[in-house]
Scaffold this motif. Structure first.
Motif, PDB file in Angstrom:
ATOM      1  N   ILE A 165     -24.564   8.025   4.785  1.00 53.11           N
ATOM      2  CA  ILE A 165     -24.711   7.721   6.211  1.00 53.11           C
ATOM      3  C   ILE A 165     -23.445   7.035   6.717  1.00 53.11           C
ATOM      4  O   ILE A 165     -22.930   7.363   7.793  1.00 53.11           O
ATOM      5  CB  ILE A 165     -25.935   6.822   6.450  1.00 53.11           C
ATOM      6  N   ALA A 166     -22.914   6.115   5.932  1.00 51.53           N
ATOM      7  CA  ALA A 166     -21.682   5.414   6.320  1.00 51.53           C
ATOM      8  C   ALA A 166     -20.517   6.384   6.436  1.00 51.53           C
ATOM      9  O   ALA A 166     -19.689   6.283   7.355  1.00 51.53           O
ATOM     10  CB  ALA A 166     -21.363   4.325   5.302  1.00 51.53           C
ATOM     11  N   ARG A 167     -20.428   7.345   5.519  1.00 54.02           N
ATOM     12  CA  ARG A 167     -19.346   8.331   5.577  1.00 54.02           C
ATOM     13  C   ARG A 167     -19.423   9.140   6.867  1.00 54.02           C
ATOM     14  O   ARG A 167     -18.402   9.352   7.543  1.00 54.02           O
ATOM     15  CB  ARG A 167     -19.414   9.271   4.367  1.00 54.02           C
ATOM     16  N   GLN A 168     -20.645   9.572   7.217  1.00 56.25           N
ATOM     17  CA  GLN A 168     -20.791  10.384   8.421  1.00 56.25           C
ATOM     18  C   GLN A 168     -20.565   9.557   9.685  1.00 56.25           C
ATOM     19  O   GLN A 168     -19.940  10.033  10.643  1.00 56.25           O
ATOM     20  CB  GLN A 168     -22.175  11.033   8.432  1.00 56.25           C
ATOM     21  N   PHE A 169     -21.039   8.317   9.710  1.00 57.95           N
ATOM     22  CA  PHE A 169     -20.765   7.441  10.854  1.00 57.95           C
ATOM     23  C   PHE A 169     -19.261   7.233  11.003  1.00 57.95           C
ATOM     24  O   PHE A 169     -18.716   7.289  12.111  1.00 57.95           O
ATOM     25  CB  PHE A 169     -21.463   6.094  10.660  1.00 57.95           C
ATOM     26  N   GLY A 170     -18.602   6.962   9.877  1.00 60.45           N
ATOM     27  CA  GLY A 170     -17.160   6.740   9.923  1.00 60.45           C
ATOM     28  C   GLY A 170     -16.416   7.952  10.450  1.00 60.45           C
ATOM     29  O   GLY A 170     -15.476   7.826  11.255  1.00 60.45           O
ATOM     30  N   ALA A 171     -16.832   9.142  10.006  1.00 60.40           N
ATOM     31  CA  ALA A 171     -16.190  10.376  10.472  1.00 60.40           C
ATOM     32  C   ALA A 171     -16.384  10.549  11.973  1.00 60.40           C
ATOM     33  O   ALA A 171     -15.430  10.883  12.703  1.00 60.40           O
ATOM     34  CB  ALA A 171     -16.748  11.575   9.713  1.00 60.40           C
ATOM     35  N   MET A 172     -17.609  10.328  12.457  1.00 56.78           N
ATOM     36  CA  MET A 172     -17.880  10.491  13.893  1.00 56.78           C
ATOM     37  C   MET A 172     -17.077   9.498  14.731  1.00 56.78           C
ATOM     38  O   MET A 172     -16.461   9.854  15.743  1.00 56.78           O
ATOM     39  CB  MET A 172     -19.375  10.286  14.164  1.00 56.78           C
ATOM     40  N   ILE A 173     -17.086   8.250  14.310  1.00 58.04           N
ATOM     41  CA  ILE A 173     -16.450   7.192  15.102  1.00 58.04           C
ATOM     42  C   ILE A 173     -14.934   7.344  15.096  1.00 58.04           C
ATOM     43  O   ILE A 173     -14.286   7.295  16.144  1.00 58.04           O
ATOM     44  CB  ILE A 173     -16.879   5.814  14.571  1.00 58.04           C
ATOM     45  N   LEU A 174     -14.364   7.533  13.921  1.00 60.57           N
ATOM     46  CA  LEU A 174     -12.908   7.625  13.856  1.00 60.57           C
ATOM     47  C   LEU A 174     -12.403   8.898  14.532  1.00 60.57           C
ATOM     48  O   LEU A 174     -11.332   8.891  15.147  1.00 60.57           O
ATOM     49  CB  LEU A 174     -12.443   7.554  12.404  1.00 60.57           C
ATOM     50  N   GLU A 175     -13.148   9.973  14.442  1.00 56.69           N
ATOM     51  CA  GLU A 175     -12.757  11.200  15.150  1.00 56.69           C
ATOM     52  C   GLU A 175     -12.689  10.945  16.654  1.00 56.69           C
ATOM     53  O   GLU A 175     -11.853  11.506  17.362  1.00 56.69           O
ATOM     54  CB  GLU A 175     -13.760  12.313  14.848  1.00 56.69           C
ATOM     55  N   GLY A 176     -13.565  10.050  17.129  1.00 60.59           N
ATOM     56  CA  GLY A 176     -13.608   9.780  18.560  1.00 60.59           C
ATOM     57  C   GLY A 176     -12.545   8.819  19.049  1.00 60.59           C
ATOM     58  O   GLY A 176     -12.158   8.883  20.220  1.00 60.59           O
ATOM     59  N   ILE A 177     -12.053   7.937  18.180  1.00 59.36           N
ATOM     60  CA  ILE A 177     -11.111   6.916  18.680  1.00 59.36           C
ATOM     61  C   ILE A 177      -9.691   7.067  18.151  1.00 59.36           C
ATOM     62  O   ILE A 177      -8.764   6.466  18.689  1.00 59.36           O
ATOM     63  CB  ILE A 177     -11.612   5.481  18.368  1.00 59.36           C
ATOM     64  N   LEU A 178      -9.485   7.884  17.127  1.00 58.90           N
ATOM     65  CA  LEU A 178      -8.120   8.084  16.615  1.00 58.90           C
ATOM     66  C   LEU A 178      -7.302   8.950  17.577  1.00 58.90           C
ATOM     67  O   LEU A 178      -7.812   9.916  18.151  1.00 58.90           O
ATOM     68  CB  LEU A 178      -8.141   8.757  15.247  1.00 58.90           C
ATOM     69  N   VAL A 179      -6.042   8.598  17.729  1.00 54.08           N
ATOM     70  CA  VAL A 179      -5.146   9.502  18.446  1.00 54.08           C
ATOM     71  C   VAL A 179      -4.864  10.688  17.540  1.00 54.08           C
ATOM     72  O   VAL A 179      -4.919  10.569  16.311  1.00 54.08           O
ATOM     73  CB  VAL A 179      -3.827   8.785  18.841  1.00 54.08           C
ATOM     74  N   PRO A 180      -4.593  11.882  18.089  1.00 50.16           N
ATOM     75  CA  PRO A 180      -4.454  13.086  17.254  1.00 50.16           C
ATOM     76  C   PRO A 180      -3.466  12.945  16.109  1.00 50.16           C
ATOM     77  O   PRO A 180      -3.738  13.372  14.979  1.00 50.16           O
ATOM     78  CB  PRO A 180      -3.981  14.144  18.254  1.00 50.16           C
ATOM     79  N   GLU A 181      -2.327  12.300  16.352  1.00 53.06           N
ATOM     80  CA  GLU A 181      -1.312  12.224  15.308  1.00 53.06           C
ATOM     81  C   GLU A 181      -1.669  11.239  14.196  1.00 53.06           C
ATOM     82  O   GLU A 181      -0.995  11.201  13.158  1.00 53.06           O
ATOM     83  CB  GLU A 181       0.055  11.866  15.903  1.00 53.06           C
ATOM     84  N   ALA A 182      -2.714  10.416  14.400  1.00 49.73           N
ATOM     85  CA  ALA A 182      -3.112   9.453  13.371  1.00 49.73           C
ATOM     86  C   ALA A 182      -4.254   9.961  12.513  1.00 49.73           C
ATOM     87  O   ALA A 182      -4.695   9.283  11.592  1.00 49.73           O
ATOM     88  CB  ALA A 182      -3.527   8.130  14.031  1.00 49.73           C
ATOM     89  N   ARG A 183      -4.740  11.169  12.785  1.00 51.58           N
ATOM     90  CA  ARG A 183      -5.880  11.712  12.035  1.00 51.58           C
ATOM     91  C   ARG A 183      -5.445  12.269  10.694  1.00 51.58           C
ATOM     92  O   ARG A 183      -4.319  12.700  10.529  1.00 51.58           O
ATOM     93  CB  ARG A 183      -6.597  12.800  12.864  1.00 51.58           C
TER      94      ARG A 183
END
Length: 210
Positions: A192-210
């Motif tokens: 659950i933590a992995r999926q939450f982390g993926a959702m949240i970071l995908e939403g707030i990371l700038v494209p070049e930092a992904r």
């Protein structure tokens, strides 16, 4: 006939163990508060379930409210200790944020009764005990907020997202999981933590930092 501590005190292999007695009271209260609520649970029920006496209870806790504080404080202290380790392990806000999310969700698994009681019964705390728990809760939110602000300043996270609003959303999202997470459910807390982390970071990371 008045009960005596000696007559009903739980016996331990090495004799009377104050720490084990305290733990038994805590475990009993955790189960009862979670099932019946703070108001619906009496000290008599707590000690009966623990096979102890009221005298044993009052040796360790002055009131039922003090016991509630101990339950809430132990949970939030564990969170703060984990946050300290996260901050020491990496300076990368992306790593730190993933780990903060992981700890938030694995804490729900490790301290599920504590977390349930923390959110459902904290209104029963008052005065200095409430102030202390509230201050520690604010420390947890500041940790999230600080990591998000750091990520924005260093160009990892989107600058169009307000760090305070992002913090409230993120903390709330993780906290609410206690309502539906099941220790014996289909998904482990780490997944659950992995999926939450993926959702949240995908939403707030700038494209070049992904």
């Amino acid at each position: 006939m008045a009960e005596t501590t000696a007559a009903r005190r739980r016996r331990w292999p090495d004799g009377y163990d104050p720490e084990a007695t305290r733990t038994s009271i805590m475990d009993s209260a955790l189960a009862l508060f979670q099932a019946q609520g703070f108001d619906g649970t009496s000290i008599r029920e707590i000690v009966d379930r623990a096979d102890l006496t009221k005298g044993a209870f009052y040796h360790h806790f002055a009131t039922k409210e003090e016991l509630l504080w101990e339950i809430q404080n132990s949970y939030i202290e564990a969170q703060l200790a984990a946050i300290t380790e996260i901050m020491a392990a990496s300076e990368d806000p992306r790593v730190r944020l993933r780990e903060l999310i992981r700890v938030s969700l694995t804490s729900i698994a490790d301290f599920h009764p504590h977390v349930t009681i923390f959110y459902q019964e904290r209104r029963h705390l008052a005065g200095p005990r409430f102030t202390e728990v509230a201050a520690k809760r604010d420390e947890v939110e500041r940790a999230f907020n600080g990591v998000i602000r750091d990520g924005v300043e260093r160009g990892f996270f989107r600058s169009d997202l307000d760090p305070r609003i992002t913090t409230f959303g993120l903390v709330g999202m993780c906290a609410w999981a206690y309502q539906w997470y099941k220790p014996d459910g289909a998904f482990a807390a780490d997944e659950i933590a992995r999926q939450f982390g993926a959702m949240i970071l995908e939403g707030i990371l700038v494209p070049e930092a992904r």
